[in-house]
Design a protein around this motif. Structure first.
Motif, PDB file in Angstrom:
ATOM      1  N   SER A 299       0.824  -1.185  -0.111  1.00  0.00           N
ATOM      2  CA  SER A 299      -0.022  -0.066   0.132  1.00  0.00           C
ATOM      3  C   SER A 299       0.895   1.161   0.039  1.00  0.00           C
ATOM      4  O   SER A 299       1.973   1.271  -0.576  1.00  0.00           O
ATOM      5  CB  SER A 299      -0.856  -0.043   1.094  1.00  0.00           C
ATOM      6  OG  SER A 299      -1.887   1.291   1.046  1.00  0.00           O
ATOM      7  N   SER A 300       0.365   2.311   0.631  1.00  0.00           N
ATOM      8  CA  SER A 300       1.262   3.369   0.728  1.00  0.00           C
ATOM      9  C   SER A 300       0.705   4.386   1.788  1.00  0.00           C
ATOM     10  O   SER A 300      -0.441   4.202   2.420  1.00  0.00           O
ATOM     11  CB  SER A 300       1.028   4.467  -0.579  1.00  0.00           C
ATOM     12  OG  SER A 300       1.572   5.653  -0.491  1.00  0.00           O
ATOM     13  N   ARG A 301       1.549   5.345   2.421  1.00  0.00           N
ATOM     14  CA  ARG A 301       1.285   6.174   3.559  1.00  0.00           C
ATOM     15  C   ARG A 301       0.266   7.112   2.752  1.00  0.00           C
ATOM     16  O   ARG A 301      -0.831   7.718   3.590  1.00  0.00           O
ATOM     17  CB  ARG A 301       2.517   6.957   4.028  1.00  0.00           C
ATOM     18  CG  ARG A 301       2.705   8.075   3.067  1.00  0.00           C
ATOM     19  CD  ARG A 301       4.255   8.825   3.657  1.00  0.00           C
ATOM     20  NE  ARG A 301       4.642   9.623   2.697  1.00  0.00           N
ATOM     21  CZ  ARG A 301       5.571  10.502   2.727  1.00  0.00           C
ATOM     22  NH1 ARG A 301       6.228  10.604   4.040  1.00  0.00           N
ATOM     23  NH2 ARG A 301       6.067  11.290   1.819  1.00  0.00           N
TER      24      ARG A 301
ATOM     25  N   ALA B 107       2.841  -0.354   4.139  1.00  0.00           N
ATOM     26  CA  ALA B 107       2.638   0.816   3.642  1.00  0.00           C
ATOM     27  C   ALA B 107       3.749   1.792   3.607  1.00  0.00           C
ATOM     28  O   ALA B 107       3.917   2.282   4.769  1.00  0.00           O
ATOM     29  CB  ALA B 107       1.576   1.624   4.466  1.00  0.00           C
TER      30      ALA B 107
ATOM     31  N   LYS C 279      -5.068   3.161  -2.888  1.00  0.00           N
ATOM     32  CA  LYS C 279      -4.451   2.499  -1.493  1.00  0.00           C
ATOM     33  C   LYS C 279      -5.226   2.192  -0.295  1.00  0.00           C
ATOM     34  O   LYS C 279      -5.008   1.194   0.245  1.00  0.00           O
ATOM     35  CB  LYS C 279      -3.224   3.141  -1.335  1.00  0.00           C
ATOM     36  CG  LYS C 279      -2.280   3.031  -2.487  1.00  0.00           C
ATOM     37  CD  LYS C 279      -1.707   1.774  -2.820  1.00  0.00           C
ATOM     38  CE  LYS C 279      -0.675   1.692  -3.803  1.00  0.00           C
ATOM     39  NZ  LYS C 279      -0.093   0.183  -4.133  1.00  0.00           N
TER      40      LYS C 279
ATOM     41  N   ASN D  32      -6.301  -1.484   1.536  1.00  0.00           N
ATOM     42  CA  ASN D  32      -5.936  -1.601   2.855  1.00  0.00           C
ATOM     43  C   ASN D  32      -7.214  -2.356   3.408  1.00  0.00           C
ATOM     44  O   ASN D  32      -7.281  -3.422   3.993  1.00  0.00           O
ATOM     45  CB  ASN D  32      -5.981  -0.485   3.700  1.00  0.00           C
ATOM     46  CG  ASN D  32      -4.447   0.265   3.428  1.00  0.00           C
ATOM     47  OD1 ASN D  32      -3.535  -0.519   2.812  1.00  0.00           O
ATOM     48  ND2 ASN D  32      -4.324   1.484   3.743  1.00  0.00           N
TER      49      ASN D  32
ATOM     50  N   ASP E  54       3.689   0.241   8.715  1.00  0.00           N
ATOM     51  CA  ASP E  54       4.046   1.628   8.175  1.00  0.00           C
ATOM     52  C   ASP E  54       5.546   1.540   8.125  1.00  0.00           C
ATOM     53  O   ASP E  54       6.386   0.953   9.118  1.00  0.00           O
ATOM     54  CB  ASP E  54       3.699   2.691   9.083  1.00  0.00           C
ATOM     55  CG  ASP E  54       2.086   2.865   8.892  1.00  0.00           C
ATOM     56  OD1 ASP E  54       1.627   2.998   7.940  1.00  0.00           O
ATOM     57  OD2 ASP E  54       1.827   2.971  10.168  1.00  0.00           O
TER      58      ASP E  54
END
Length: 252
Positions: free
Chosen positions: A143-145, A186, A161, A165, A243
């Motif tokens: 995913s990604s922040r 992420a 993203k 999640n 994260d």
């Protein structure tokens, strides 16, 4: 972490985070399937760098849903089973709402979701079919922040993203009885070839200021988190989102 004789499929694995993940799995004894679309030269370079034997290249455009089924089936035909799926492939398109026309806007949303969400969902479906026929397996989605902090210049990316999640956590609940464990990594901005080619000096400086480490993540650091979620002993972390952003964005 030991992945001796584990069969691992990684999408978007010719460079960047995907490449680092492929190298890490191979170093731990896995046999790795490298999925890519067009960059044959980079895929072959990554393949040549992998430790051990038994690795394979799988050239498929996973944004086309029929190719998702074909990719999983070809992988299982080659290896006999699928132990780990890493959905790493993704795209990012700039489409600022106050600067682009409607055609560009809709194209960005459709293409981004097709690769970042729908392809991952389709691969999860076919991977689950394969894994339920064996002793289960692991799925790790990248995913990604941006799913948490927002992406004002690329809203479809952040939204895709965030949806990834939610899908991952839904599947973690549904697939646990089948011994299929689903996790998410992420990352924040990562020091990849793409970043080096596309970031201006000002953009790079701004990104470096976001983290107290004063640097971006290394692809190997993201790969480390992916391997953890895919490892034996991490079953009770199913549904977790890890994260890897150097404390640049902290969520409660």
């Amino acid at each position: 972490m030991n992945f001796n004789n584990k069969k691992v499929l990684i999408t978007g694995a010719s460079r960047g985070i995907g490449k680092a993940t492929a190298l890490a799995f191979a170093e731990k004894g896995a046999q790795v399937g490298i999925n890519f679309i067009n960059n044959v030269e980079e895929a072959k370079k990554t393949y040549a760098e992998l430790s051990g034997e038994g690795h394979r290249l799988f050239q498929k455009d996973i944004s086309k849903k029929e190719n998702c089924q074909e990719l999983i089936e070809e992988f299982v035909d080659a290896y006999g089973q699928l132990d780990v799926l890493v959905n790493n492939a993704g795209i990012s398109i700039f489409h600022e709402i106050d600067q682009v026309d409607f055609g560009h806007w809709t194209n960005a949303w459709e293409n981004t979701f097709q690769t970042n969400l729908f392809a991952a969902a389709n691969l999860c479906y076919w991977a689950a079919q394969a894994m339920t026929k064996t002793e289960g397996g692991r799925i790790v989605n990248v995913s990604s922040r941006g799913a948490f902090r927002g992406e004002p210049t690329k809203p479809a990316y952040g939204a895709s993203k965030a949806a990834l999640n939610a899908m991952s956590q839904s599947l973690a609940k549904k697939l646990a009885p089948h011994k299929i464990y689903v996790g998410v990594v992420a990352p924040g901005f990562t020091e990849t070839e793409m970043a080096a080619q596309t970031l201006t000096p000002t953009e790079r400086e701004n990104l470096l200021r976001e983290s107290p480490f004063k640097r971006m993540a290394k692809p190997e650091e993201v790969a480390h988190a992916i391997l953890f979620l895919a490892s034996e002993g991490a079953e009770y972390s199913s549904g977790a989102i890890i994260d890897v952003n150097g404390a640049s964005y902290l969520r409660s």
